[in-house]
Design an enzyme around this catalytic site. Structure first.
Site, PDB file in Angstrom:
ATOM      1  N   ASP A  82     -27.159  23.199 -25.681  1.00 29.56           N
ATOM      2  CA  ASP A  82     -26.870  21.973 -25.073  1.00 29.56           C
ATOM      3  C   ASP A  82     -26.657  20.958 -26.453  1.00 29.56           C
ATOM      4  OD1 ASP A  82     -27.315  19.895 -23.257  1.00 29.56           O
ATOM      5  OD2 ASP A  82     -29.294  19.580 -23.711  1.00 29.56           O
ATOM      6  N   HIS A  83     -25.560  20.233 -26.284  1.00 29.81           N
ATOM      7  CA  HIS A  83     -25.135  19.059 -27.146  1.00 29.81           C
ATOM      8  C   HIS A  83     -25.142  19.672 -28.563  1.00 29.81           C
ATOM      9  CE1 HIS A  83     -25.682  15.479 -24.553  1.00 29.81           C
ATOM     10  NE2 HIS A  83     -26.846  15.975 -24.215  1.00 29.81           N
ATOM     11  N   ASP A 104     -20.222  18.325 -27.740  1.00 35.12           N
ATOM     12  CA  ASP A 104     -20.430  16.933 -27.427  1.00 35.12           C
ATOM     13  C   ASP A 104     -19.729  16.185 -28.473  1.00 35.12           C
ATOM     14  OD1 ASP A 104     -21.155  14.372 -26.954  1.00 35.12           O
ATOM     15  OD2 ASP A 104     -23.454  14.605 -27.094  1.00 35.12           O
ATOM     16  N   HIS A 177     -30.585   9.900 -21.673  1.00 34.96           N
ATOM     17  CA  HIS A 177     -31.530  10.905 -21.791  1.00 34.96           C
ATOM     18  C   HIS A 177     -32.884  10.230 -22.000  1.00 34.96           C
ATOM     19  CE1 HIS A 177     -28.054  12.921 -23.037  1.00 34.96           C
ATOM     20  NE2 HIS A 177     -28.370  13.876 -22.660  1.00 34.96           N
ATOM     21  N   GLY A 206     -29.586  13.706 -18.430  1.00 36.79           N
ATOM     22  CA  GLY A 206     -30.654  12.664 -18.175  1.00 36.79           C
ATOM     23  C   GLY A 206     -31.344  12.604 -16.830  1.00 36.79           C
ATOM     24  N   ALA A 229     -35.099  17.863 -19.423  1.00 39.38           N
ATOM     25  CA  ALA A 229     -35.502  18.350 -20.622  1.00 39.38           C
ATOM     26  C   ALA A 229     -37.035  17.590 -20.757  1.00 39.38           C
ATOM     27  CB  ALA A 229     -34.614  18.000 -21.866  1.00 39.38           C
ATOM     28  N   THR A 230     -36.700  15.980 -20.863  1.00 38.00           N
ATOM     29  CA  THR A 230     -38.212  15.228 -20.979  1.00 38.00           C
ATOM     30  C   THR A 230     -39.228  15.460 -19.897  1.00 38.00           C
ATOM     31  OG1 THR A 230     -36.621  13.526 -21.760  1.00 38.00           O
ATOM     32  CG2 THR A 230     -38.871  13.086 -21.308  1.00 38.00           C
TER      33      THR A 230
HETATM   34  P1  13P Z   1     -33.788  14.418 -19.923  1.00 38.81           P
HETATM   35  O1  13P Z   1     -34.647  14.765 -21.127  1.00 38.81           O
HETATM   36  O2  13P Z   1     -33.713  13.021 -19.516  1.00 38.81           O
HETATM   37  O3  13P Z   1     -34.250  15.185 -18.733  1.00 38.81           O
HETATM   38  O4  13P Z   1     -32.299  14.824 -19.910  1.00 38.81           O
HETATM   39  C1  13P Z   1     -31.839  16.029 -20.260  1.00 38.81           C
HETATM   40  C2  13P Z   1     -30.425  16.448 -20.626  1.00 38.81           C
HETATM   41  O5  13P Z   1     -29.507  15.885 -20.342  1.00 38.81           O
HETATM   42  C3  13P Z   1     -30.334  17.269 -21.731  1.00 38.81           C
HETATM   43  O6  13P Z   1     -29.036  17.416 -22.137  1.00 38.81           O
END
Ligand code: 13P
Length: 280
Positions: A82-83, A104, A177, A206, A229-230
């Site tokens: 990711d990214h 990215d 995010h 996000g 993720a968060t």
């Molecule tokens: P969040 O951390 O807001 O859930 O976003 C995850 C994300 O987009 C990882 O690329």
């Protein structure tokens, strides 16, 4: 079952009955929790780790672990970077056998983003892997951007997809995010416009903090991959804190089990929310 490519998991842009959750992990416990949720729900799984997290979890160590978990799972699992922002990290992910990477290049002007994404796409092709790109801007929830900076334009998305041939495209429609300071305003009209002119699966970053209604608005109008993720990190931390509170003599293995459970519970919740159950 087996390690699969991202494209095997993403439904076509016109199938708006579900979306694939892509779940960020940072250690063995989170990986095991994600696989447990997917196996229980008979849901496909997209496991990912972001380049910005590698200081805590070196890719050369965690990458093989994610791939081993994917190969041993009884459901199809794709393993994604990711990214990705640097060629070195992206190349390492590809060498390890990741089935896709995100490049990215969103901080660069469109022309430069396209040129860089094309080069990474060629690299991915040489490993038989796939690529997600990004146009527009999906910042951190704590940062402030103008709408013009945030939103992906229809022309930008079309040109980017045509000139890079990416397998999935992350677009900016108002999400960010991390924890939102205030309710995000999602630009569903822009999503609709983009989805009406492209075939490429669209990605929502996000995901943490969005409502069921937000998610389904996006799924109905073309989002096929949703990153979380968060919320998983928060859930793992909460389970560990709770274990410490209810069991003062808790030891390492209690906390390890709590971490698996925290990831499992959160990922299962989002898989159910996105309609992933039974979609293997
Ligand atoms: P969040 O951390 O807001 O859930 O976003 C995850 C994300 O987009 C990882 O690329």
């Amino acid at each position: 079952m087996t390690l699969v490519k991202m494209s095997k998991l993403l439904s076509p842009i016109r199938d708006n009955s579900y979306a694939i959750g892509a779940f960020n992990v940072s250690n063995m416990e989170m990986t095991l929790g994600a696989v447990k949720a997917a196996e229980e729900l008979q849901a496909p799984l997209l496991l990912q780790i972001a380049e910005s997290r590698l200081a805590y979890s070196p890719l050369s160590v965690l990458g093989p672990l994610m791939l081993a978990a994917a190969r041993q799972a009884s459901v199809p699992v794709a393993v994604h970077l990711d990214h990705g922002t640097t060629q070195g990290t992206i190349e390492l992910a590809l060498k390890l056998g990741f089935t896709s990477v995100m490049f990215d290049g969103s901080k660069y002007p469109l022309k430069q983003n396209i040129a860089m994404t094309r080069r990474i796409k060629e690299l991915c092709n040489s490993y038989g892997a796939e690529i997600e790109g990004e146009v527009g801007c999906i910042g951190g929830a704590k940062e402030t951007y103008s709408e013009d900076e945030l939103l992906t334009t229809v022309e930008g998305a079309e040109q980017f997809i045509e000139e890079t041939g990416v397998d999935a495209l992350a677009i900016g429609i108002g999400t960010a995010h991390g924890h939102y300071k205030q309710r995000p305003k999602l630009h569903i009209g822009r999503l609709k416009e983009i989805a009406s002119v492209v075939e490429c699966p669209l990605v929502l970053h996000g995901g943490t903090g969005l409502t069921r209604e937000n998610f389904w608005d996006c799924i109905h109008h073309g989002i096929r991959k949703i990153n979380i993720a968060t919320a998983s990190y928060d859930s793992v931390a909460a389970y560990i804190r709770n274990t410490a509170a209810v069991k003062p003599d808790a030891g390492y293995f209690d906390f390890s089990a709590a971490a698996v459970e925290g990831a499992y519970k959160n990922i299962k919740k989002y898989m159910l929310l996105f309609g992933m159950e039974g979609k293997v």
